[in-house]
Design an enzyme around this catalytic site. Structure first.
Site, PDB file in Angstrom:
ATOM      1  N   ARG A  45      -6.572   3.831   6.959  1.00 41.84           N
ATOM      2  CA  ARG A  45      -5.954   5.090   7.245  1.00 41.84           C
ATOM      3  C   ARG A  45      -6.042   6.069   6.086  1.00 41.84           C
ATOM      4  NH1 ARG A  45      -0.494   2.343   9.144  1.00 41.84           N
ATOM      5  NH2 ARG A  45      -1.641   0.454   8.639  1.00 41.84           N
ATOM      6  N   GLU A 101     -14.400   7.642   2.331  1.00 43.32           N
ATOM      7  CA  GLU A 101     -13.437   6.628   1.876  1.00 43.32           C
ATOM      8  C   GLU A 101     -12.443   7.288   0.920  1.00 43.32           C
ATOM      9  OE1 GLU A 101     -11.719   4.227   2.152  1.00 43.32           O
ATOM     10  OE2 GLU A 101     -12.429   2.389   1.201  1.00 43.32           O
ATOM     11  N   ASP A 102     -11.227   6.742   0.875  1.00 49.50           N
ATOM     12  CA  ASP A 102     -10.241   7.300  -0.051  1.00 49.50           C
ATOM     13  C   ASP A 102     -10.499   6.857  -1.495  1.00 49.50           C
ATOM     14  OD1 ASP A 102      -9.505   4.661   0.458  1.00 49.50           O
ATOM     15  OD2 ASP A 102      -7.408   5.101   0.876  1.00 49.50           O
ATOM     16  N   ASP A 105     -12.286   0.746  -5.204  1.00 51.90           N
ATOM     17  CA  ASP A 105     -11.526   0.012  -6.216  1.00 51.90           C
ATOM     18  C   ASP A 105     -12.362  -1.198  -6.639  1.00 51.90           C
ATOM     19  OD1 ASP A 105      -9.136  -0.547  -7.696  1.00 51.90           O
ATOM     20  OD2 ASP A 105      -8.474  -1.915  -6.132  1.00 51.90           O
ATOM     21  N   LYS A 133     -12.357   4.017  -9.077  1.00 52.17           N
ATOM     22  CA  LYS A 133     -11.820   3.336 -10.260  1.00 52.17           C
ATOM     23  C   LYS A 133     -12.900   2.387 -10.759  1.00 52.17           C
ATOM     24  CE  LYS A 133      -7.297   2.643  -8.193  1.00 52.17           C
ATOM     25  NZ  LYS A 133      -6.218   1.646  -8.015  1.00 52.17           N
ATOM     26  N   PHE A 154      -2.348   2.606 -10.074  1.00 49.06           N
ATOM     27  CA  PHE A 154      -2.129   2.598  -8.632  1.00 49.06           C
ATOM     28  C   PHE A 154      -1.693   3.992  -8.205  1.00 49.06           C
ATOM     29  CE2 PHE A 154      -0.376   1.597  -4.503  1.00 49.06           C
ATOM     30  CZ  PHE A 154      -1.313   0.684  -4.029  1.00 49.06           C
ATOM     31  N   VAL A 155      -2.456   4.596  -7.303  1.00 51.93           N
ATOM     32  CA  VAL A 155      -2.198   5.988  -6.943  1.00 51.93           C
ATOM     33  C   VAL A 155      -1.772   6.127  -5.475  1.00 51.93           C
ATOM     34  CG1 VAL A 155      -3.723   6.962  -8.705  1.00 51.93           C
ATOM     35  CG2 VAL A 155      -4.660   6.388  -6.441  1.00 51.93           C
ATOM     36  N   ASP A 161      -1.498   5.477   0.419  1.00 58.94           N
ATOM     37  CA  ASP A 161      -0.121   4.975   0.469  1.00 58.94           C
ATOM     38  C   ASP A 161       0.194   3.922  -0.575  1.00 58.94           C
ATOM     39  OD1 ASP A 161      -1.840   2.963   1.845  1.00 58.94           O
ATOM     40  OD2 ASP A 161       0.095   1.954   2.142  1.00 58.94           O
ATOM     41  N   ARG A 167       1.860   8.933   1.907  1.00 56.24           N
ATOM     42  CA  ARG A 167       0.583   9.486   2.379  1.00 56.24           C
ATOM     43  C   ARG A 167       0.670  11.002   2.525  1.00 56.24           C
ATOM     44  NH1 ARG A 167      -2.707   5.275   4.321  1.00 56.24           N
ATOM     45  NH2 ARG A 167      -1.612   3.486   5.196  1.00 56.24           N
TER      46      ARG A 167
HETATM   47  P1  IMP Z   1     -11.455  -2.243  -2.597  1.00 54.38           P
HETATM   48  O1  IMP Z   1     -11.952  -3.058  -1.451  1.00 54.38           O
HETATM   49  O2  IMP Z   1     -10.786  -3.090  -3.654  1.00 54.38           O
HETATM   50  O3  IMP Z   1     -12.486  -1.314  -3.197  1.00 54.38           O
HETATM   51  O4  IMP Z   1     -10.251  -1.395  -2.063  1.00 54.38           O
HETATM   52  C1  IMP Z   1     -10.409  -0.291  -1.368  1.00 54.38           C
HETATM   53  C2  IMP Z   1      -9.147   0.039  -0.608  1.00 54.38           C
HETATM   54  O5  IMP Z   1      -7.950  -0.408  -1.264  1.00 54.38           O
HETATM   55  C3  IMP Z   1      -9.027   1.534  -0.571  1.00 54.38           C
HETATM   56  O6  IMP Z   1      -9.656   2.028   0.571  1.00 54.38           O
HETATM   57  C4  IMP Z   1      -7.546   1.751  -0.525  1.00 54.38           C
HETATM   58  O7  IMP Z   1      -7.098   1.747   0.799  1.00 54.38           O
HETATM   59  C5  IMP Z   1      -6.951   0.575  -1.245  1.00 54.38           C
HETATM   60  N1  IMP Z   1      -6.590   0.957  -2.631  1.00 54.38           N
HETATM   61  C6  IMP Z   1      -7.308   0.745  -3.756  1.00 54.38           C
HETATM   62  N2  IMP Z   1      -6.706   1.275  -4.828  1.00 54.38           N
HETATM   63  C7  IMP Z   1      -5.566   1.840  -4.363  1.00 54.38           C
HETATM   64  C8  IMP Z   1      -4.508   2.579  -5.001  1.00 54.38           C
HETATM   65  O8  IMP Z   1      -4.487   2.832  -6.216  1.00 54.38           O
HETATM   66  N3  IMP Z   1      -3.520   3.019  -4.171  1.00 54.38           N
HETATM   67  C9  IMP Z   1      -3.494   2.772  -2.830  1.00 54.38           C
HETATM   68  N4  IMP Z   1      -4.468   2.096  -2.207  1.00 54.38           N
HETATM   69  C10 IMP Z   1      -5.485   1.634  -2.961  1.00 54.38           C
HETATM   70 MG    MG Z   2      -8.675   2.332   2.447  1.00 55.75          MG
END
Ligand code: IMP
Ligand code: MG
Length: 180
Positions: A45, A101-102, A105, A133, A154-155, A161, A167
């Protein structure tokens, strides 16, 4: 979930986000200038605010579709195991795809989504992520366009969220936990 033990420090203002979204839309518009078969795919979301702003700045004919992957649940740790909770409504074979994508990470989510969509033979597949990140990366993946590189914090806000809250903030903020 206890929402009383943290505060949110502003990291990126609404104004800076808006300016960057405009720049990204110009770059993306230039890249896809020759196509009339673009589908912008938002990952739910967290990307819902970003994709809404981005497509309105995009001077291109496009369709919009959504994909939902499993997330962090209610916590702050990546599960590493990515599941598709809601698939696209439309076919993407032969289409140009922009995944929105938001945050990238660890990279597991984006890698999984790219691999999945590639099996459906789109003609082009690019990614625009609002935040990156890089210091957290566990798998080798990178968005074609990134709004902002941020440190390992963590943002929340602008669609993103913490335990489903925040959000609706118009800016990006860092969550800071208070000692009890
Ligand atoms: P990844 O699979 O570890 O790259 O994570 C990606 C997903 O984790 C993102 O699409 C976010 O929904 C969530 N996420 C990663 N970092 C944060 C954060 O700092 N705050 C909130 N959600 C996060
Ligand atoms: Mg996400």
């Amino acid at each position: 979930m206890d929402h009383s033990n943290y505060v949110i420090d502003q990291m990126i203002s609404a104004k800076s986000i808006a300016a960057r979204v405009e720049e990204l839309a110009v770059e993306i518009g230039t890249h896809f200038a020759d196509t009339d078969k673009l589908i912008v795919v938002g990952l739910l979301r967290g990307s819902f605010v970003f994709i809404a702003d981005l497509v309105r700045e995009l001077d291109l004919p496009c369709e919009v579709d959504f994909l939902e992957t499993s997330s962090y649940g209610d916590g702050m740790k990546s599960s590493r195991e990515v599941r598709i909770l809601k698939d696209l409504r439309g076919e993407i074979e032969g289409r140009d795809i922009l995944v929105v994508e938001d945050i990238v990470d660890t990279g597991h989510t984006l890698k999984h989504v790219i691999n999945l969509l590639q099996t459906r033979n789109p003609s082009r597949l690019e990614v625009c992520a609002l935040l990156d990140k890089p210091s957290r990366r566990e798998v080798d993946v990178k968005a074609t366009w990134t709004g902002f590189e941020i440190p390992d914090e963590f943002v929340v806000g602008y669609g993103i969220d913490y335990a489903q809250r925040n959000r609706n903030l118009d800016h990006i903020g860092a969550v800071r936990f208070l000692d009890k």
